[in-house]
Design a protein around this motif. Structure first.
Motif, PDB file in Angstrom:
ATOM      1  N   TRP A   1       0.833  -1.216   0.000  1.00 17.04           N
ATOM      2  CA  TRP A   1       0.000   0.000   0.000  1.00 17.04           C
ATOM      3  C   TRP A   1       0.863   1.259   0.000  1.00 17.04           C
ATOM      4  O   TRP A   1       0.522   2.237  -0.643  1.00 17.04           O
ATOM      5  CB  TRP A   1      -0.895   0.033   1.240  1.00 17.04           C
ATOM      6  CG  TRP A   1      -2.007  -0.939   1.214  1.00 17.04           C
ATOM      7  CD1 TRP A   1      -3.263  -0.733   0.701  1.00 17.04           C
ATOM      8  CD2 TRP A   1      -2.000  -2.283   1.706  1.00 17.04           C
ATOM      9  NE1 TRP A   1      -4.017  -1.864   0.855  1.00 17.04           N
ATOM     10  CE2 TRP A   1      -3.286  -2.821   1.471  1.00 17.04           C
ATOM     11  CE3 TRP A   1      -1.041  -3.065   2.325  1.00 17.04           C
ATOM     12  CZ2 TRP A   1      -3.625  -4.108   1.824  1.00 17.04           C
ATOM     13  CZ3 TRP A   1      -1.379  -4.353   2.686  1.00 17.04           C
ATOM     14  CH2 TRP A   1      -2.653  -4.866   2.446  1.00 17.04           C
TER      15      TRP A   1
ATOM     16  N   VAL B   1       1.357  10.257   3.289  1.00 14.88           N
ATOM     17  CA  VAL B   1       0.173   9.501   2.876  1.00 14.88           C
ATOM     18  C   VAL B   1       0.404   7.997   3.065  1.00 14.88           C
ATOM     19  O   VAL B   1      -0.497   7.257   3.457  1.00 14.88           O
ATOM     20  CB  VAL B   1      -0.221   9.829   1.419  1.00 14.88           C
ATOM     21  CG1 VAL B   1      -1.302   8.887   0.919  1.00 14.88           C
ATOM     22  CG2 VAL B   1      -0.734  11.251   1.338  1.00 14.88           C
TER      23      VAL B   1
ATOM     24  N   GLN C   1       1.967   1.864  -3.493  1.00 11.57           N
ATOM     25  CA  GLN C   1       0.871   2.209  -4.406  1.00 11.57           C
ATOM     26  C   GLN C   1       0.400   3.651  -4.226  1.00 11.57           C
ATOM     27  O   GLN C   1       0.041   4.308  -5.202  1.00 11.57           O
ATOM     28  CB  GLN C   1      -0.336   1.272  -4.186  1.00 11.57           C
ATOM     29  CG  GLN C   1      -0.039  -0.209  -4.354  1.00 11.57           C
ATOM     30  CD  GLN C   1       0.452  -0.569  -5.745  1.00 11.57           C
ATOM     31  OE1 GLN C   1       0.278   0.206  -6.684  1.00 11.57           O
ATOM     32  NE2 GLN C   1       1.084  -1.718  -5.862  1.00 11.57           N
ATOM     33  N   VAL C   2       0.338   4.129  -2.988  1.00 16.13           N
ATOM     34  CA  VAL C   2      -0.249   5.455  -2.779  1.00 16.13           C
ATOM     35  C   VAL C   2       0.759   6.579  -2.900  1.00 16.13           C
ATOM     36  O   VAL C   2       0.361   7.736  -2.971  1.00 16.13           O
ATOM     37  CB  VAL C   2      -0.950   5.610  -1.409  1.00 16.13           C
ATOM     38  CG1 VAL C   2      -2.078   4.619  -1.281  1.00 16.13           C
ATOM     39  CG2 VAL C   2       0.028   5.511  -0.277  1.00 16.13           C
ATOM     40  N   CYS C   3       2.036   6.281  -2.927  1.00 18.29           N
ATOM     41  CA  CYS C   3       3.012   7.373  -2.941  1.00 18.29           C
ATOM     42  C   CYS C   3       2.764   8.272  -4.146  1.00 18.29           C
ATOM     43  O   CYS C   3       2.790   7.811  -5.283  1.00 18.29           O
ATOM     44  CB  CYS C   3       4.442   6.840  -2.983  1.00 18.29           C
ATOM     45  SG  CYS C   3       5.637   8.197  -3.064  1.00 18.29           S
ATOM     46  N   PRO C   4       2.514   9.560  -3.921  1.00 18.65           N
ATOM     47  CA  PRO C   4       2.180  10.441  -5.045  1.00 18.65           C
ATOM     48  C   PRO C   4       3.369  10.761  -5.941  1.00 18.65           C
ATOM     49  O   PRO C   4       3.179  11.259  -7.044  1.00 18.65           O
ATOM     50  CB  PRO C   4       1.642  11.706  -4.369  1.00 18.65           C
ATOM     51  CG  PRO C   4       2.231  11.690  -3.007  1.00 18.65           C
ATOM     52  CD  PRO C   4       2.417  10.252  -2.635  1.00 18.65           C
TER      53      PRO C   4
END
Lengths: 159, 414
Positions: A60, A91, A63-66
């Motif tokens: 996760w 995040v 996946q979420v790292c902007p």
């Protein structure tokens, strides 16, 4: 062959040598509050449980790292933070359902277990064999995997 | 198969990558709304604060990344979608045909109906172009007014303050980040900001903005005060970019309506990210949840379904994290809880530490925290897995700070 940290709470005595080793390996100081592995102590039950990132497949955090600051090593499966790319948005720290990626206010970046590049200091220094680094097929992460699947919002997409 | 994606933000880029992973032969086209390489709006405040350079905002920073992934990135913006002929028409007239379309066109900042918001010196902080304008106007010692202390406003607050400006924040609601923090936490955050030299005026409206002063702007407030400023930054919320879909047949209702597979009302057209109204995990109702984790989930699920797979979404869980001059706050799920919820609170106001948990029976349904960021992700795990807390429920109700311990304990049968 991928290897994984195996944390055997049954063998842990709560000595926290792993925390000291982790802190020294990554930060150059002996300070358990700077460790990426944490020993939870349940006094009433006389139980000691070492705990850190399992380098889970769902990743996760990655996946979420902007900004794409977290990458997975194809050979070892290690998810590591590229500090130069990380903007410190945190995040990943709310997205990881295990709570094993944390923000370091001193560096302004997030940090997590990176298996010390293939020779984890916590396993090396554990005096009781509660922390070992072995072939991941033998590691038996059923409990965490179950948890991972329960929490996964996109199991099909993750494959 | 020709996959076309409208939008080059996190949803668009993640979808393109997942499509490529699932179908090595697909033709993938990403259409950007701005003349910029794909970038992350979330990274903009960190350029303003000097933590990264502008190049650090780019989504996928290795040179030639999109070429190597055989993802064709072109500039729009898109004028309209012709669902009859399965074609996207760009402004300027170019046509891009698709077999499957993903709409990930994002959202735009709302400009409230306040006289003077079109004046020079008034900017949103949404695009790279906005950021460059703000860089020029927010120097050390400059007077700056920020309209809005919601989530985005509060992130901008941090970056403006780090530039050394004299900052006043004007928020119409009674507290900071009202949708993320309750009254206790919102009040603590306000007092923290004030202790760091930021003036926070809650329950106050900007009535009009005038030009012609020495600094440039005069901002008139509902309490009668007037603030002179070189820059006014407007952060009053965002709205989905659905205008170009009018008449297309793609159903919208303050956001594109999608099913659990992220498909819109038109077959072969999917949607992802801030433009989507999808199921809220906590309430079960349709809602726009404009946050990075949801955008990424949408994108991956849409991509699986666009390539013939079957993935469905269990719902978008609200989660946010803010760092306000060193004070980290988070919120997850139902912060105020359903009517029958039970709350557990730990508060040390002097140390700016707060944790509030919401339970529905033995299940955690929501949480918020201030100044307690360690292992905070377990909150997501608890809420989204609807884990039965068993005996740990009472221990957490007694001391909410034992969160990580509760998770490790439950997983190890303690």
């Amino acid at each position: 062959m991928q290897k994984a940290l195996v944390l055997d709470a049954g063998k842990c005595t709560g000595c926290k040598q792993c925390e000291l080793a982790c802190s020294f390996e990554h930060e150059g100081i002996f300070n358990v509050s700077r460790s990426r592995i944490r020993v939870f102590i349940f006094e009433h039950e006389a139980r000691f449980v070492p705990y850190t990132c399992t380098q889970c497949d769902q990743a996760w955090c990655m996946q979420v790292c902007p900004v794409g600051a977290i990458t997975s090593d194809a050979a070892t499966g290690v998810k590591s933070v590229n500090a130069a790319t990380c903007v410190g948005c945190k995040v990943c720290t709310i997205a990881c359902p295990f709570g094993t990626i944390n923000y370091n206010a001193i560096t302004g970046k997030v940090e997590k277990c990176d298996l010390c590049g293939g020779d984890p200091a916590c396993a090396r220094e554990c005096p009781t064999g509660a922390i070992t680094f072995i072939d991941s097929n033998l590691a038996g992460y059923e409990k965490m995997q179950d948890w991972a699947h329960k929490t996964d919002t996109a199991p099909q997409a993750a494959s | 198969m020709r996959h076309v994606i409208i939008g080059t933000g996190p949803a668009g880029v993640n979808a393109a990558e997942t499509l490529r992973k699932l179908d090595a032969n697909a033709k993938i086209t990403l259409i950007g709304g701005e003349r910029e390489a794909p970038y992350s709006r979330m990274a903009i405040p960190y350029v303003l604060s000097g933590a990264i350079s502008e190049a650090g905002t780019r989504l996928r920073q290795e040179p030639g990344y999109f070429d190597r992934a055989r993802i064709n990135v072109i500039s729009g913006p898109v004028a309209r979608v012709d669902t009859q002929h399965k074609a996207v028409e760009l402004v300027g007239g170019n046509i891009v045909e698709y077999d499957r379309l993903l709409i990930a066109a994002g959202a735009s900042p709302i400009k409230p109906h306040v006289p003077g918001l079109d004046l020079p010196g008034v900017h949103h902080c949404w695009s790279l172009a906005d950021m460059r304008a703000i860089e020029d106007l927010a120097g050390k010692g400059d007077n700056v007014v920020l309209m809005g202390a919601g989530f985005i406003g509060s992130i901008i607050l941090e970056s403006l303050k780090s530039r050394g400006v004299n900052l006043t924040v004007v928020e119409v609601e009674d507290r900071m980040v009202p949708r993320m923090l309750d009254e206790t936490a919102g009040a603590l955050l306000k007092s923290w900001c004030e202790s760091k030299g930021v003036s926070v005026r809650t329950g106050t409206r900007i009535e009009k903005v005038k030009s012609g002063t020495a600094e440039g702007l005069r901002v008139h407030l509902s309490d009668g005060a007037a603030l002179d400023a070189r820059l006014l930054v407007v952060a009053a919320g965002v709205k989905p970019n659905t205008e170009f879909l009018i008449g297309s047949g793609v159903e919208t209702d303050r956001g594109i309506r999608v099913d659990a597979r992220q498909q819109t009302s038109v077959p072969d057209i999917f949607a992802a990210g801030d433009i989507v109204r999808s199921r809220d995990f906590s309430t079960g109702r349709a809602a726009v949840m404009a946050i990075q984790p949801v955008a990424v989930d949408h994108a991956r699920i849409a991509a699986v379904n666009m390539t013939g797979g079957a993935a469905s979404y269990q719902g978008a869980l609200a989660m946010n994290v803010l760092d306000t001059m060193g004070l980290i706050s988070t919120s997850f799920g139902l912060c105020d809880g359903p009517a029958n919820a039970q709350s557990a609170i730990a508060l040390d106001a002097g140390a700016y530490k707060y944790m509030r948990l919401e339970f529905d029976g033995n299940v955690l349904t929501g949480a918020q925290s201030l100044g307690l960021p360690e292992h905070i992700g377990v909150l997501r795990g608890f809420i989204q897995s609807r884990l039965d807390l068993g005996g740990w429920k009472e221990r957490l109700a007694e001391n909410p700070l034992r969160l990580a311990e509760a998770y490790v304990g439950i997983m190890n049968g303690v």
